[in-house]
Motif scaffolding. Structure first.
Motif, PDB file in Angstrom:
ATOM      1  N   LYS A  90       0.824  -1.205   0.000  1.00  0.00           N
ATOM      2  CA  LYS A  90       0.000   0.000   0.000  1.00  0.00           C
ATOM      3  C   LYS A  90       0.860   1.259   0.000  1.00  0.00           C
ATOM      4  N   CYS A  91       1.945   1.234   0.753  1.00  0.00           N
ATOM      5  CA  CYS A  91       2.857   2.376   0.810  1.00  0.00           C
ATOM      6  C   CYS A  91       3.404   2.701  -0.581  1.00  0.00           C
ATOM      7  N   CYS A  92       3.607   1.668  -1.380  1.00  0.00           N
ATOM      8  CA  CYS A  92       4.131   1.846  -2.735  1.00  0.00           C
ATOM      9  C   CYS A  92       3.029   2.123  -3.749  1.00  0.00           C
ATOM     10  N   GLU A 100       5.243   4.269   8.865  1.00  0.00           N
ATOM     11  CA  GLU A 100       4.765   5.377   8.018  1.00  0.00           C
ATOM     12  C   GLU A 100       3.312   5.154   7.616  1.00  0.00           C
ATOM     13  N   VAL A 101       3.007   3.945   7.193  1.00  0.00           N
ATOM     14  CA  VAL A 101       1.641   3.628   6.763  1.00  0.00           C
ATOM     15  C   VAL A 101       0.685   3.712   7.943  1.00  0.00           C
ATOM     16  N   ARG A 145       8.780   1.591   7.165  1.00  0.00           N
ATOM     17  CA  ARG A 145       7.710   1.801   6.185  1.00  0.00           C
ATOM     18  C   ARG A 145       6.349   1.431   6.762  1.00  0.00           C
ATOM     19  N   LYS A 199      -0.339   7.143   8.839  1.00  0.00           N
ATOM     20  CA  LYS A 199      -1.281   7.759   7.890  1.00  0.00           C
ATOM     21  C   LYS A 199      -2.707   7.320   8.133  1.00  0.00           C
TER      22      LYS A 199
END
Length: 82
Positions: free
Chosen positions: A17-19, A77-78, A74, A81
């Motif tokens: 999802k991050c990508c 980070e997700v 990562r 959000k």
């Protein structure tokens, strides 16, 4: 059973999802069905070492030395959000 690389289904899903990648696009690049990737993300079964390394390259992870730190960063980070 202990996981070889300690990468969970949640890690795979968060990195994907991050990508900005869909299950369909990742599954196609891996040569597996979308349902298979979905199962890995749910923790049902594990990808082979080859599939895992291909996914990591798709997600932009190039070095295995700091692999777990980068994955956790990562994922954080997700999660931040959400």
């Amino acid at each position: 059973m202990k996981r070889k690389f300690d990468v969970t289904g949640d890690d795979i899903k968060a990195l994907r999802k991050c990508c900005g990648l869909t299950q369909d696009s990742v599954a196609e690049k891996l040569g597996v069905r979308r349902q298979t990737l979905g199962n890995w993300e749910k923790g049902v079964g594990d990808p082979s070492s080859g599939a895992l390394f291909t996914m990591l390259r798709l997600f932009g992870i190039k070095s295995l030395t700091p692999l777990m730190e980068e994955i956790k960063s990562r994922v954080t980070e997700v999660e931040d959000k959400l």
